[in-house]
Design a protein around this motif. Structure first.
Motif: not given
Length: 266
Positions: A25-28, A245-256
């Motif tokens: 699992l790739i999650a961050a 006035l700000t940026g954005r974060m990412l939450a991500t998940i995937g299988t390898n």
């Protein structure tokens, strides 16, 4: 993999501990560090909806996903609209009008953007199905987490009791001040009245946690981020605290399907 201290390290991302037992699992979840964007989007702004320089956003995404050893052509994102629409992703790409993405396809990396709203990542280790959810207050009261878990069941045969979930960094209850028009949508256990300020405070993390449990996940299979976009604003973007006035974060998940998760840093 050990999480580094929020006070002494400036990582590009953090890995949810709940998922560390699954090497496939790739999650961050990203922080605001390690990018090229200038103020007020400094520095790892990953969101295309902000007025930041598109070249900076593209470079930030390249850096973030490269650190995860994920090729950009494997990423699936959607323009989010604070709704409850769910997409079953068959292939990577950029989509429109979905606030939750699900898939059982290996090597498809789901991602949602946040800057106060609640990201939720779900993994079914039995059937290798995943979900990435963007839950603001509207999505939360619309039961997007519960609906997404149901979609995993309907589309892939997922048993919620087998799933693991991460409730990510968002605006915490002590900072999420709302008026009656918002508070009235939440049950009493998810809001607190402050007589001195004449405002309610809403707990998005708890509300989404309880949706996961109601959907059939085990409490011990759920991790909640200890961080706040407002309290820890030096490490995370907050749309409210930074007045838009700000940026954005990412939450991500995937299988390898080919190798174990081996990020460059965490």
């Amino acid at each position: 993999m050990k999480e580094q201290s929020i006070s002494t390290q400036k990582p590009l991302f953090r890995v949810p501990r709940i998922f560390s037992q699954f090497p496939e699992l790739i999650a961050a979840e990203s922080t605001r560090h390690g990018g090229v964007s200038k103020e007020p989007y400094n520095s790892l702004n990953l969101g295309g909806s902000s007025p930041d320089d598109p070249e900076n956003i593209a470079e930030n995404n390249r850096r973030f996903f490269a650190a995860l050893n994920v090729s950009l052509d494997r990423v699936a994102k959607s323009h989010q609209v604070h709704g409850t629409a769910i997409m079953n992703v068959e292939h990577p790409g950029r989509f429109e009008m979905y606030d939750a993405l699900i898939t059982d396809k290996p090597n498809v990396q789901l991602a949602v953007t946040i800057a106060d709203c609640t990201p939720i990542l779900i993994y079914d280790p039995v059937l290798k199905a995943i979900a990435a959810i963007h839950a603001g207050w509207r999505g939360t009261v619309g039961l997007i987490v519960q609906k997404t878990t149901q979609a995993l069941q309907e589309q892939f045969g997922t048993n919620p009791g087998n799933c693991y979930a991460y409730i990510g960094t968002c605006i915490d209850e002590c900072s999420f001040e709302v008026g009656k028009e918002v508070a009235e949508h939440f049950n009493p256990e998810y809001k607190r009245w402050d007589a001195g300020r004449g405002k309610y405070y809403v707990n998005l993390k708890l509300a989404n946690h309880d949706q996961l449990v109601s959907a059939g996940l085990k409490t011990e299979h759920i991790e909640i981020s200890p961080y706040s976009t407002v309290i820890h604003n030096e490490d995370y973007f907050s749309y409210r605290h930074e007045k838009g006035l700000t940026g954005r974060m990412l939450a991500t998940i995937g299988t390898n399907s080919t190798k174990k998760f081996n990020p460059v840093e965490s």
